[in-house]
Design an enzyme around this catalytic site. Structure first.
Site, PDB file in Angstrom:
ATOM      1  N   PRO A   1       0.668  -1.297  -0.020  1.00 36.90           N
ATOM      2  CA  PRO A   1       0.032   0.090  -0.168  1.00 36.90           C
ATOM      3  C   PRO A   1       0.901   1.202   0.028  1.00 36.90           C
ATOM      4  O   PRO A   1       1.535   1.444   0.961  1.00 36.90           O
ATOM      5  CB  PRO A   1      -0.843  -0.007   1.208  1.00 36.90           C
ATOM      6  CG  PRO A   1      -0.273  -1.192   2.185  1.00 36.90           C
ATOM      7  CD  PRO A   1       0.587  -2.173   1.128  1.00 36.90           C
ATOM      8  N   GLU A   2       0.570   2.148  -0.968  1.00 34.52           N
ATOM      9  CA  GLU A   2       1.277   3.464  -0.987  1.00 34.52           C
ATOM     10  C   GLU A   2      -0.060   4.196  -0.938  1.00 34.52           C
ATOM     11  O   GLU A   2      -1.177   3.862  -0.655  1.00 34.52           O
ATOM     12  CB  GLU A   2       1.948   3.572  -2.249  1.00 34.52           C
ATOM     13  CG  GLU A   2       3.069   2.585  -2.415  1.00 34.52           C
ATOM     14  CD  GLU A   2       3.926   2.591  -3.856  1.00 34.52           C
ATOM     15  OE1 GLU A   2       4.012   3.780  -4.323  1.00 34.52           O
ATOM     16  OE2 GLU A   2       4.528   1.756  -4.448  1.00 34.52           O
TER      17      GLU A   2
END
Length: 281
Positions: A2-3
């Site tokens: 997750p960014e």
DNA sequence: ACTATTTCCTGGATGC
DNA sequence: TGCATCCAGGAAATAG
């Protein structure tokens, strides 16, 4: 992994599902790595609190908590945590799941908050790179600027005098927060800049293209619910679709979508970096 | 004040 | 089939 776009998607989904709910009790697992604050601090901040809001800051998910004394027996000790925040970093493999209590508890579950609605908010993270912490509202570290909010002059100022490769600078959360490996590579490709270019040698025009590319890539990715690499899913268990738009990330050896030159992969600061040797200078 | 390198973690892929 | 090895990578810690 997750960014910013994935965390934004997850935070929006959580906000829709748990805002207004009250945490009735908390269970924390035995493995200490995911806890950045002490278990006692986390439990005491969450226990009995109402979730007033859920939002994203950088790659962090922030739960704004309010004490919920009204609904409980008098609890004067709560006054020491009037406005707390519960802060979650998902690391690479972390997830937050909202489920019924009867749903089987997956392996690598490290925290469970039981909600007044009867559901549970669970933190699951096989690799334990994720982190849970609490802070008083306003105390959470705010170094680093949101890339979707920064203007060009501030953006350029971040990199002034830096000899480090632009790829490394983009990943530095003390400068910009939320950009990770995928979106750094995709932005540099769209801006035509090689990842090893020293930040201080980039021209103003190129910075303008880079900032526009970063905003464009992040906004497109948010619109598509993020990139589903390995097992990423959002708060509803839905996959994102931005991985279908990746032009260089994960495409080593495949032809550049613009010029057909094979995409190269190199390692910068221990991170794989993908680029087109012809389109990026 | 910067920058580069190492470390933490597990599951899936690969190699013999 | 089984077992060892490698790799993914964000951020903190460490060294220079």
């Amino acid at each position: 992994m997750p960014e910013l776009p994935e965390v934004e998607t997850i935070a929006r989904g959580l906000a829709r599902r748990v805002t207004g709910d009250v945490i009735e009790s908390v269970w924390l697992g035995k493995k200490p790595e995911p806890l950045k604050s002490s278990a006692r601090e986390i439990a005491s901040a969450l226990d009995g609190s109402r979730i007033a809001a859920v939002r994203r800051m950088g790659k962090h998910i922030v739960f704004d908590l309010e004490s919920n004394n009204v609904a409980r027996a008098p609890a004067p000790a709560k006054a020491s945590h009037p406005k707390a925040q519960f802060i979650v970093h998902l690391g690479m493999t972390g997830s937050l799941q909202v489920t019924g209590p009867q749903t089987e508890i997956p392996k690598h579950t490290h925290a469970i908050a039981r909600l007044a609605s009867g559901r549970e908010l669970r933190f699951v993270d096989p690799r334990r790179f994720g982190r849970l912490s609490v802070a008083r509202r306003g105390d959470f570290d705010t170094t680093g600027i949101e890339p979707l909010e920064i203007d060009l002059d501030h953006f350029i100022a971040l990199f002034r005098g830096r000899k480090t490769p632009i790829k490394s600078a983009l990943l530095n959360q003390k400068l910009l927060r939320g950009v990770g490996n995928i979106y750094a590579d995709e932005s540099l490709f769209r801006a035509g800049i090689r990842p090893r270019r020293r930040a201080s040698t980039i021209t103003r025009d190129q910075f303008a293209k880079l900032l526009a590319a970063i905003k464009e890539v992040l906004q497109e990715a948010i619109a598509l619910g993020g990139s589903s690499i390995s097992d990423y899913v959002d708060a509803n268990g839905d996959e994102g679709f931005f991985q279908l738009q990746h032009r260089v990330y994960g495409r080593e050896g495949e032809p550049c979508l613009v010029c057909k030159t094979p995409v190269k992969r190199i390692v910068i600061a221990g991170r794989s970096s993908h680029y087109c040797p012809h389109c990026q200078k």
